[in-house]
Design an enzyme around this catalytic site. Sequence first.
Site, PDB file in Angstrom:
ATOM      1  N   HIS A 103       0.881  -1.173   0.000  1.00  0.00           N
ATOM      2  CA  HIS A 103       0.000   0.000   0.000  1.00  0.00           C
ATOM      3  C   HIS A 103       0.921   1.226   0.000  1.00  0.00           C
ATOM      4  O   HIS A 103       1.986   1.199   0.641  1.00  0.00           O
ATOM      5  CB  HIS A 103      -0.820   0.122   1.284  1.00  0.00           C
ATOM      6  CG  HIS A 103      -1.783  -0.988   1.558  1.00  0.00           C
ATOM      7  ND1 HIS A 103      -1.433  -2.142   2.206  1.00  0.00           N
ATOM      8  CD2 HIS A 103      -3.118  -1.091   1.326  1.00  0.00           C
ATOM      9  CE1 HIS A 103      -2.500  -2.914   2.342  1.00  0.00           C
ATOM     10  NE2 HIS A 103      -3.536  -2.311   1.814  1.00  0.00           N
ATOM     11  N   ASP A 106       2.295   2.028   3.331  1.00  0.00           N
ATOM     12  CA  ASP A 106       3.231   1.076   3.956  1.00  0.00           C
ATOM     13  C   ASP A 106       4.669   1.504   3.704  1.00  0.00           C
ATOM     14  O   ASP A 106       5.534   1.344   4.563  1.00  0.00           O
ATOM     15  CB  ASP A 106       3.139  -0.341   3.345  1.00  0.00           C
ATOM     16  CG  ASP A 106       1.757  -0.948   3.397  1.00  0.00           C
ATOM     17  OD1 ASP A 106       0.981  -0.579   4.285  1.00  0.00           O
ATOM     18  OD2 ASP A 106       1.473  -1.812   2.530  1.00  0.00           O
ATOM     19  N   GLU A 270      -9.284 -13.585  -1.762  1.00  0.00           N
ATOM     20  CA  GLU A 270      -8.538 -13.871  -0.526  1.00  0.00           C
ATOM     21  C   GLU A 270      -9.234 -14.987   0.244  1.00  0.00           C
ATOM     22  O   GLU A 270     -10.431 -14.930   0.510  1.00  0.00           O
ATOM     23  CB  GLU A 270      -8.434 -12.605   0.323  1.00  0.00           C
ATOM     24  CG  GLU A 270      -7.717 -12.855   1.640  1.00  0.00           C
ATOM     25  CD  GLU A 270      -7.156 -11.591   2.271  1.00  0.00           C
ATOM     26  OE1 GLU A 270      -6.785 -10.656   1.543  1.00  0.00           O
ATOM     27  OE2 GLU A 270      -7.087 -11.552   3.505  1.00  0.00           O
ATOM     28  N   ASP A 311      -6.007 -13.863   9.136  1.00  0.00           N
ATOM     29  CA  ASP A 311      -4.865 -13.743   8.214  1.00  0.00           C
ATOM     30  C   ASP A 311      -3.693 -14.647   8.593  1.00  0.00           C
ATOM     31  O   ASP A 311      -2.546 -14.197   8.651  1.00  0.00           O
ATOM     32  CB  ASP A 311      -4.368 -12.278   8.160  1.00  0.00           C
ATOM     33  CG  ASP A 311      -5.241 -11.386   7.292  1.00  0.00           C
ATOM     34  OD1 ASP A 311      -5.940 -11.903   6.403  1.00  0.00           O
ATOM     35  OD2 ASP A 311      -5.224 -10.157   7.498  1.00  0.00           O
TER      36      ASP A 311
HETATM   37  C1  XUL Z   1      -7.653  -6.565   4.166  1.00  0.00           C
HETATM   38  C2  XUL Z   1      -6.891  -6.994   2.986  1.00  0.00           C
HETATM   39  C3  XUL Z   1      -6.020  -5.934   2.397  1.00  0.00           C
HETATM   40  C4  XUL Z   1      -5.946  -5.953   0.924  1.00  0.00           C
HETATM   41  C5  XUL Z   1      -5.135  -4.822   0.349  1.00  0.00           C
HETATM   42  O1  XUL Z   1      -8.408  -7.567   4.722  1.00  0.00           O
HETATM   43  O2  XUL Z   1      -6.928  -8.113   2.590  1.00  0.00           O
HETATM   44  O3  XUL Z   1      -4.772  -6.025   2.989  1.00  0.00           O
HETATM   45  O4  XUL Z   1      -5.420  -7.130   0.432  1.00  0.00           O
HETATM   46  O5  XUL Z   1      -5.633  -3.577   0.723  1.00  0.00           O
HETATM   47 CO    CO Z   2      -5.990  -9.013   0.993  1.00  0.00          CO
END
Ligand code: XUL
Ligand code: CO
Length: 438
Positions: A103, A106, A270, A311
């Site tokens: 990002h 970051d 994701e 995560d």
């Molecule tokens: C948040 C997420 C983020 C995105 C990028 O849950 O997955 O980190 O991947 O903004």
């Molecule tokens: Co993500």
Amino acid sequence: MANKEYFPGISKIQFEGSGSKNPLAFKHYNPDEMILGKKMKDHFRFSVCYWHTFKGLGSDPFGPGTMIRAYNDSSDPMKVAEMTLDAAFEFFTKLGAGFWCFHDRDIAPEADNLAETNKRLDHIVAKAKALQEETGVKLLWGTSNLFSHRRFMAGASTNPSPEVFAYAASQVKKAMEITKELGGAGYVFWGGREGYETLLNTDLKREFDHLAKFLHMAVDYKKKIGFDGQFYIEPKPKEPTKHQYDFDAASCHAFLQKYGLMDHLKLNIEANHGTLATHTFHHELEYSAANGILGSVDANRGDLLLGWDTDQFPVDLYDTTLAMYTITKAGGFTTGGLNFDAKVRRQSIDPEDLFHAHIGGMDAFARGLKAAAKMLEDKPFENFVKQRYAKWDGELGKKIENGQIGFEELEQYILQHGEPEIQSGRQELLENLLNEYI
Ligand code: XUL
Ligand code: CO
């Protein structure tokens, strides 16, 4: 590369094979090994994420970070940014991941105003570009943090204020420019706080319209600057807001279709976001592949007992096998790749824990790929599915699919032929078979 070593005592991670007891070696991920006519590394296009791996220090709602990193050891935020970048490229190189993701916020801390913030970004991006050239590590995608600063508390493009919309646009404009500068293969839009807490204060329809307007502006600007990377949106059903607009693959698909964005965006799926939406990772991938919108993957896993986005690093072979089965069956990654959007646990405080985590994730996916490759060669599941739907290739099935008959003819058919034949779904047999491949 910088003179200082941030991961001393760790050299380039090597493939040592499944007999190895070395925790700092790959047991299954062998980058140049050919699988289904392609190098393993090209199947995955593994990427390390900047936010968790280098900016995450283990904080949770009950306490601050637990991890002490040498690259944070300065009171000057730009010095920290520079040292962190050196540490990151040392890590990418030692791990042997070909890609990274970040990002905007970051890599360079926000300053007092946008102009100054952008200057800081330019400084760090110049350094990142040199490090990319020196190491051969590439940018999988860039993105913009539109969710941490208080101005974005009610969303970015879906904010009730057009001024916040304008700020978000300015930020994404710059983030797209630096992603292009670094040769990024893609750009991700994750709807950080694009959603709502209560409908009592929310104009839902207007917010959806604004989200689409924002993406169209991004598409226009992409053309204007000649950025040829792929755009992605990343579904997530909740967290941080109670209800996120990019809920899951199917709702993102509907959104892209409604607003004429199908030609411009694919999905970044994701794993843990899929499970939060009460789907499986496999479902989200299969849905996206079936609709031609599978773009890239954020690899991680959730915890069955916890209802939030933990995560964690992916280690479940069942998951990695099914994921690689669908991804490979769909033709594999083109612009996309497998980004570890995952963080080590709060008690894993040593820099070497970052290596264990990524090595484990890469090995888990390598095993998944090998199993998937055998499944694709033997075709037990494809053949079963084919046979299960075989009657659709017969006379009746064809007429229905081609739109040649309607309700009246179908009633006639049943009156003539009587009760339909039915067959076992054989789920248990298929699940047992899957375990043989894993
Ligand atoms: C948040 C997420 C983020 C995105 C990028 O849950 O997955 O980190 O991947 O903004
Ligand atoms: Co993500």
